[in-house]
Design an enzyme around this catalytic site. Structure first.
Site, PDB file in Angstrom:
ATOM      1  N   TYR A   1       0.654  -1.169   0.187  1.00 31.59           N
ATOM      2  CA  TYR A   1      -0.008  -0.228  -0.147  1.00 31.59           C
ATOM      3  C   TYR A   1       0.733   0.987  -0.418  1.00 31.59           C
ATOM      4  CZ  TYR A   1      -3.636   3.082   0.790  1.00 31.59           C
ATOM      5  OH  TYR A   1      -4.121   4.344   0.787  1.00 31.59           O
TER       6      TYR A   1
ATOM      7  N   GLN B   1     -10.719   1.244   1.500  1.00 32.00           N
ATOM      8  CA  GLN B   1     -11.188   0.359   0.213  1.00 32.00           C
ATOM      9  C   GLN B   1     -10.422  -0.825   0.405  1.00 32.00           C
ATOM     10  OE1 GLN B   1     -11.520   3.260   0.671  1.00 32.00           O
ATOM     11  NE2 GLN B   1     -11.595   4.655  -1.683  1.00 32.00           N
TER      12      GLN B   1
ATOM     13  N   ASN C   1      -2.303   6.203   6.545  1.00 31.10           N
ATOM     14  CA  ASN C   1      -3.221   7.194   7.720  1.00 31.10           C
ATOM     15  C   ASN C   1      -3.859   6.266   8.650  1.00 31.10           C
ATOM     16  OD1 ASN C   1      -5.821   6.781   6.199  1.00 31.10           O
ATOM     17  ND2 ASN C   1      -5.906   8.457   5.568  1.00 31.10           N
TER      18      ASN C   1
ATOM     19  N   GLN D   1      12.336  15.180  10.420  1.00 31.46           N
ATOM     20  CA  GLN D   1      11.506  13.794  11.412  1.00 31.46           C
ATOM     21  C   GLN D   1      10.383  14.946  11.288  1.00 31.46           C
ATOM     22  OE1 GLN D   1      11.237  10.666  11.813  1.00 31.46           O
ATOM     23  NE2 GLN D   1       9.972  11.138  11.389  1.00 31.46           N
TER      24      GLN D   1
ATOM     25  N   HIS E   1       7.495  15.198   8.599  1.00 34.67           N
ATOM     26  CA  HIS E   1       6.453  14.183   8.508  1.00 34.67           C
ATOM     27  C   HIS E   1       5.398  14.753   8.304  1.00 34.67           C
ATOM     28  CE1 HIS E   1       9.024  11.764   6.219  1.00 34.67           C
ATOM     29  NE2 HIS E   1       9.761  11.413   7.341  1.00 34.67           N
TER      30      HIS E   1
ATOM     31  N   GLU F   1      12.205   4.448  17.268  1.00 35.06           N
ATOM     32  CA  GLU F   1      12.021   4.447  15.738  1.00 35.06           C
ATOM     33  C   GLU F   1      13.843   3.941  14.719  1.00 35.06           C
ATOM     34  OE1 GLU F   1       9.761   5.970  12.482  1.00 35.06           O
ATOM     35  OE2 GLU F   1       9.595   4.658  11.061  1.00 35.06           O
ATOM     36  N   HIS F   2      14.197   5.545  14.504  1.00 37.38           N
ATOM     37  CA  HIS F   2      14.872   6.223  13.966  1.00 37.38           C
ATOM     38  C   HIS F   2      15.755   6.692  15.512  1.00 37.38           C
ATOM     39  CE1 HIS F   2      12.022   6.865  11.337  1.00 37.38           C
ATOM     40  NE2 HIS F   2      12.831   6.370  10.105  1.00 37.38           N
TER      41      HIS F   2
ATOM     42  N   ASP G   1      16.061   7.017   4.707  1.00 40.66           N
ATOM     43  CA  ASP G   1      15.479   7.122   4.171  1.00 40.66           C
ATOM     44  C   ASP G   1      15.236   6.996   2.417  1.00 40.66           C
ATOM     45  OD1 ASP G   1      13.739   7.882   6.747  1.00 40.66           O
ATOM     46  OD2 ASP G   1      13.838   9.860   6.383  1.00 40.66           O
TER      47      ASP G   1
ATOM     48  N   GLU H   1       1.981 -37.034  28.975  1.00 36.47           N
ATOM     49  CA  GLU H   1       1.208 -36.374  28.435  1.00 36.47           C
ATOM     50  C   GLU H   1       0.195 -36.392  28.418  1.00 36.47           C
ATOM     51  OE1 GLU H   1       2.653 -33.631  25.794  1.00 36.47           O
ATOM     52  OE2 GLU H   1       4.093 -32.363  26.467  1.00 36.47           O
TER      53      GLU H   1
ATOM     54  N   HIS I   1      -0.780 -40.670  20.271  1.00 36.83           N
ATOM     55  CA  HIS I   1       0.753 -39.934  19.651  1.00 36.83           C
ATOM     56  C   HIS I   1       1.957 -41.071  19.908  1.00 36.83           C
ATOM     57  CE1 HIS I   1      -0.802 -36.385  19.353  1.00 36.83           C
ATOM     58  NE2 HIS I   1      -0.178 -35.900  19.057  1.00 36.83           N
TER      59      HIS I   1
END
Lengths: 432, 432
Positions: free
Chosen positions: B124, B186, B209, B255, B258, B322-323, B356, B410, B415
């Site tokens: 995506y 969608q 988003n 950063q 963004h 993250e960074h 990046d 068990e 088995h």
């Protein structure tokens, strides 16, 4: 048993469909218990332990004395069997260690990837009739090899407030750092939020009933990772006339005894083999202690005849079985071509129960078709991969222009500026 | 900017807390769209494309002619920059290929682990002001190297029913097999259920988003895997007096541009450096095109002074950025000691924007503290690990007894029986 002959590909999806369960009722219960444990901590945990396990006690952490008693109580032959299984699981997961991947992608641009352990992990081991100490090995051994600092194990107490000694023995042997007598939803909630007695962990592993499964799903909404989504256990066997009907039947039954919702499928290019396996299942079923359970699973099982190996392989890849046993004249064809399976068992002397206990492979595997997109538990499940980069002034000169152009095209001027400032500085330094 | 001096460890969790969002309202919308797409397929997709993107058109699959036009329209310097970035991303992800791990755990017990590609993946790519063609590289390049057979890319159309040419160019260059002009909820629903025009996939990757984020979460309830949970992007810089204030400021701003919810943190053992960086930020901020966005993110940013590197490292591991940019006299200390970070940038000439775009590392990284338990996207994200075992008659004799004892303990008799039958057969064969 349902016998199906030469199903056309357009019917595969419906033939191979797993039964789905509605979890809406459960979800509400799980949410309530999560909220209570988040707010009230150990008080809520104790309340639910009393409600669901029917027992109350003070100290929910297993003591050294309890472990000593468990070690002393376990028969020697079981200890030796566990030692052999542990050694094989260790060998196989040790071998999965990887080294740093390091590449100079451009001159002066050094990039590398390293795996580092998840610092705090939680292992859930169900209680009930079958004490799954084998699952302790499958989870704690790789956690230890990965180097996880904190390995917490939660398992429900019995009516006397105890955990099965084989579970305690295995946990202690494999380096579990804390054993907590708590089960079900309240255990998962405890490891998600942390309480005074239960440490908060970063990732939760292990099987469980549908309550535990839904609880693990909910845990992911609170920043905790889980091993994989769970579903009823499955086995698909592909067998032709080179297989041994009694062996195949015993494998299908070993899957069927797990639960009434276990999925059992035989795919065969031989009608003779299909009939022989069906017959053998009836004979072996009679003498099983868990006959009542296995019988129900077998009633829902499917024996599917297909014309040839190519069709069989396509159908099996469409299903994506958790366990896949291959006993045919063309084993290599299946092994090379299988795209979606958790673990593959090859040949007449490789029963699924070997992988369940002692071959060395992990028995925590993707069910419900998740073999298409999830790995079974392995060493990497207890680590995360991190990347590093170190760029010299030469390096940034080599890739800086490309970064500026791309950042500009994406409309991110500050990204460009971070490079431009550095390039300007280098130019200035060079002039001096 | 919030300046904090020597915070005590008991305050770290609250200081480092990320803003959380309630997603309850969104969830209802997402569920409705999923239901509609599941039932009505492309008809529902078209309806929501009209509603959210304000455009209607017949063929939602990008044609060869559209790709040709995109290729022709793109400036050469951008094509060259993309080629350089792609080459570096390829080198780094090629190097992550692993070979089969094979171990004979006991004599006659051969076990191996192999990674095989996820057959169908969906990428995506968000639309909007910044066309993230760099993300196309980061997802399609490893998908191709992994060997994924079907690589579907969805991205929302603009008001004229087109996708940005740089996205089309990159997708075509990297071997995406199908490009679909559909965005938002969608798109995720389409890839989850499959429609006539949109293929159903097994795993969905990529940013988006909050609607896309919630949609990806919901997709996991329908058997689809996702790359990781998403959150606003983050950067933490640790800098002492060896850092260059202008460089550090430019990184923090890259950063910040963004989004207004971007997380920006500076940790320093030098008050002088902290003040210098603060000053530089104000200067650089003034000239940024995305000043309005960056300003808001910077207002929520934190400059944290700590006494020494050891405290700094503990605090950073608690946060799990993250960074993570390291510009200190003791870089090795941080690199060796960092446990929780998505990607690490070392030294004065390694801006975040290098990762990046073009250093070769992947920019799809865990945010929101998920660096504690999730890997960033890497080659393995497009594969799943499977295990295999092949046991000879000698092998089952070596481990069979242990399996029987464990299965018995068990309470799983079937088995045990699967092994006992085979051992009995071998004994019988040996007697002949």
């Amino acid at each position: 048993m349902n016998k199906i002959y030469n199903p056309t590909p357009d019917t595969w999806v419906s033939i191979l469909e797993r039964p789905t369960k509605t979890v809406n009722d459960i979800e509400q219960t799980v949410k309530e218990i999560f909220t209570a444990v988040q707010k009230e901590g150990d008080v809520a945990v104790a309340k639910y332990t009393k409600q669901f396990d029917g027992v109350s006690f003070e100290n929910i952490e297993v003591t050294a004395a309890e472990i000593d008693a468990a070690v002393a109580s376990l028969p020697n032959d079981l200890k030796e069997a566990i030692a052999l299984a542990k050694a094989n699981v260790e060998k196989f997961h040790e071998a999965q260690k990887t080294t740093r991947v390091s590449v100079e992608t451009a001159s002066g641009v050094q990039c590398w990837q390293e795996k580092r352990p998840i610092q705090k992990v939680g292992l859930y081991i169900p209680g009930g009739t079958a004490p799954l100490f084998s699952t302790v090995l499958m989870l704690a051994v790789p956690a230890k090899i990965a180097g996880c600092g904190e390995i917490v194990l939660c398992s429900p107490p019995d009516k006397n407030g105890n955990i099965n000694p084989a579970i305690l023995y295995a946990a202690n042997l494999c380096g579990v750092t804390k054993i907590i007598k708590v089960g079900g939803i309240q255990a998962i909630a405890g490891m998600t939020f942390g309480t005074q007695a239960i440490p908060k962990v970063y990732k939760i592993f292990g099987p469980g009933n549908q309550y535990v499964t839904v609880a693990k799903q909910l845990a992911t909404q609170f920043g905790v990772a889980i091993d994989m989504p769970a579903g009823p256990s499955e086995l698909l066997v592909v067998a032709d006339d080179t297989a041994v009907p009694a062996f195949v039947a015993s494998d299908l039954l070993s899957q069927a005894e797990h639960g009434t919702d276990s999925q059992v499928i035989l795919v065969s290019t031989s009608k003779t083999m299909m009939d022989a396996v069906e017959n053998e299942i009836q004979i072996q079923l009679e003498v099983l202690p868990r006959k009542a359970i296995a019988e129900k699973a077998i009633a829902n099982s499917k024996l599917i005849f297909v014309e040839n190996d190519a069709v069989a392989l396509d159908l099996i890849n469409e299903y994506g079985p958790e366990h896949f046993i291959v006993c045919t004249a063309n084993n290599d064809f299946y092994v090379d071509g299988i795209q979606n399976a958790g673990s593959v068992f090859i040949g007449n002397y490789t029963p699924e129960s070997a992988g369940d206990y002692a071959s060395g492979t992990n028995h925590t595997l993707p069910t419900n078709g998740y073999a298409k997109n999830y790995s079974g538990v392995n060493l990497d499940s207890f680590m995360k991969s991190m990347t590093f980069q170190k760029i010299s002034s030469e390096g940034i000169q080599n890739i800086g222009k490309a970064i500026e152009i791309m950042a500009d095209a994406e409309g991110l001027q500050a990204h460009k500026n971070a490079v431009s400032l550095r390039l300007a500085q280098i130019e200035k330094d060079n002039r001096i």
